[in-house]
Design an enzyme around this catalytic site. Structure first.
Site, mmCIF file in Angstrom:
data_model
loop_
_atom_site.group_PDB
_atom_site.id
_atom_site.type_symbol
_atom_site.label_atom_id
_atom_site.label_comp_id
_atom_site.label_asym_id
_atom_site.label_seq_id
_atom_site.Cartn_x
_atom_site.Cartn_y
_atom_site.Cartn_z
ATOM 1 N N TRP A 113 0.816 -1.207 0.000
ATOM 2 C CA TRP A 113 0.000 0.000 0.000
ATOM 3 C C TRP A 113 0.851 1.259 0.000
ATOM 4 O O TRP A 113 0.499 2.257 -0.648
ATOM 5 C CB TRP A 113 -0.987 -0.039 1.168
ATOM 6 C CG TRP A 113 -1.896 -1.213 1.039
ATOM 7 C CD1 TRP A 113 -1.967 -2.297 1.861
ATOM 8 C CD2 TRP A 113 -2.826 -1.465 -0.029
ATOM 9 N NE1 TRP A 113 -2.883 -3.205 1.387
ATOM 10 C CE2 TRP A 113 -3.429 -2.723 0.234
ATOM 11 C CE3 TRP A 113 -3.207 -0.753 -1.157
ATOM 12 C CZ2 TRP A 113 -4.395 -3.270 -0.613
ATOM 13 C CZ3 TRP A 113 -4.167 -1.301 -2.003
ATOM 14 C CH2 TRP A 113 -4.755 -2.548 -1.730
ATOM 15 N N ASP A 182 -1.428 6.301 6.396
ATOM 16 C CA ASP A 182 -2.503 5.379 6.056
ATOM 17 C C ASP A 182 -2.588 4.393 7.213
ATOM 18 O O ASP A 182 -1.744 3.519 7.369
ATOM 19 C CB ASP A 182 -2.169 4.665 4.742
ATOM 20 C CG ASP A 182 -3.184 3.594 4.382
ATOM 21 O OD1 ASP A 182 -4.175 3.418 5.119
ATOM 22 O OD2 ASP A 182 -2.979 2.908 3.359
ATOM 23 N N LYS A 206 -11.923 -2.401 8.169
ATOM 24 C CA LYS A 206 -11.052 -3.325 8.898
ATOM 25 C C LYS A 206 -11.480 -3.411 10.367
ATOM 26 O O LYS A 206 -11.777 -4.484 10.877
ATOM 27 C CB LYS A 206 -9.595 -2.867 8.839
ATOM 28 C CG LYS A 206 -9.119 -2.438 7.464
ATOM 29 C CD LYS A 206 -8.983 -3.579 6.494
ATOM 30 C CE LYS A 206 -8.345 -3.119 5.189
ATOM 31 N NZ LYS A 206 -8.130 -4.220 4.246
#
Length: 368
Positions: A113, A182, A206
């Site tokens: 990511w 992030d 999540k």
């Protein structure tokens, strides 16, 4: 939870869901939402049908913000935004707002990511790799003192938990330049030292809600540094000022409930202790012998996404198939890295980890 000798698992019942996202939600929250789904709070309609300008929705959104503010002890200098587009939109929106045309931003790359984030930043301007663990397949987090930071960087971007690669920061960086993170796959799983952060973003799917809403925390000092002019919808200031467009009402409704659930569990100190205990049980099993092998250095192991391999790669699809038959869902690793991945976010009960460890013991006994 059935044993390996039992009849096939009943998939009409809730099983142990180790999916990396969309991930498990607290069962208590799901049951409460089920009760309210046809008619919300005596307003005559479902929460998915009411106006986003109504008093009922105002209360939902205010509650969600209040829970996040309480959990992270945020002062009034922090704006809490509910946006769309996932973390992937933030990869572009952050540099669009904060990377000057003639400036530079630093990126610490610790997995898939972070790699995607810097790719999007380079569409906007100059993005500099301050540190990377790519040379060892992202099995560690580069120590902060090794980061090659640009003296005039507009911000430093990190990914505090890499969902695919299974690594996690053990610290919140303390820098003189604003830190952007992030935090998608660890958001509200632990307390955070926010002193150096300028902006934190997280897809909700999540730890804090269903897919469809992205939570952005932006400090007002950092917000005032953004470039102008900007496209209206991609300007953080637009959303800090007011509810500009129709928000993802149902996901925010669920965020409010999960936030309240987290407070009822004792807040982030309590949930962090539980998450640490769950992860330690699983890593202790991995470390017992060489039948299973973790993929990340001990000091960088994620408490959210436990990635591992078997000593015999041919056994891995067998492991995943038999685990699924025992009610242990979604243990297959990301397609880019293979192996296994057990995502044990906030809503994964400790007995789910116990069931996985017991299965691993039995699988080794029968296949070792």
């Amino acid at each position: 939870m059935p044993t390996m000798e039992s009849t096939p698992v009943d998939k009409s019942q809730r099983l142990y869901n180790f999916s990396a996202g969309p991930a498990a939600l607290p069962e208590d929250v799901l049951l409460e939402a089920r009760e309210e789904l046809p008619v919300y709070d005596h307003v005559g309609a479902s929460v998915m049908e009411i106006s986003h300008r109504s008093a009922a929705y105002d209360e939902i959104e205010a509650g969600a913000r209040a829970h996040i503010r309480a959990l992270l002890d945020l002062d009034d200098d922090w704006h809490i935004l509910f946006l769309q587009g996932g973390a992937s939109m933030q990869f572009y929106q952050v540099p669009l707002n904060f990377l000057p045309e003639d400036g530079v931003a630093d990126y610490v790359i610790t997995g898939r990511w972070g790699t995607k984030a810097i790719k999007e930043a380079k569409r906007v301007g100059t993005a500099h790799v301050a540190a990377s663990s790519e040379d060892d397949n992202f099995s560690h987090i580069p120590a902060q003192e090794t980061w090659d930071l640009h003296p005039d960087a507009a911000y430093v971007h990190i990914t505090t938990n890499e969902t695919v690669n299974g690594n996690q920061y053990g610290f919140d960086p303390q820098l003189d330049v604003p830190v952007v993170t992030d935090a998608s796959s660890e958001f509200l799983s632990r307390p955070m030292n926010l002193d150096s952060y300028g902006l934190i973003y997280a897809g909700a799917q999540k730890n804090i809600g269903p897919a469809g809403v992205t939570i952005v925390l932006v400090h007002d000092d950092f917000l005032q540094r953004r470039k102008q002019p900007l496209p209206t919808m991609l300007d953080y200031g637009t959303h800090a000022e007011r509810r500009f467009n129709t928000p993802p009402v149902f996901p925010i409704y669920m965020v409010e409930k999960v936030g309240r659930w987290l407070l009822d569990q004792g807040g982030l100190d309590a949930i962090a202790a539980l998450n640490e205990r769950k992860a330690q049980k699983l890593y202790d099993r991995l470390d017992r012998n060489d039948f299973y092998r973790g993929t990340v250095d001990e000091g960088a192991r994620s408490r959210m996404n436990v990635t591992f391999r078997l000593h015999d790669a041919d056994l891995e699809p067998v492991f995943i198939k038999e685990a699924s038959a025992e009610g242990l869902m979604s243990l297959k690793g990301h397609r880019s890295v293979g192996g296994m991945r057990a995502s044990i976010y906030n809503a994964m009960p400790e007995d789910g980890v116990d069931a996985l460890v017991a299965f691993m013991d039995e699988f080794e006994r029968t296949h070792g």
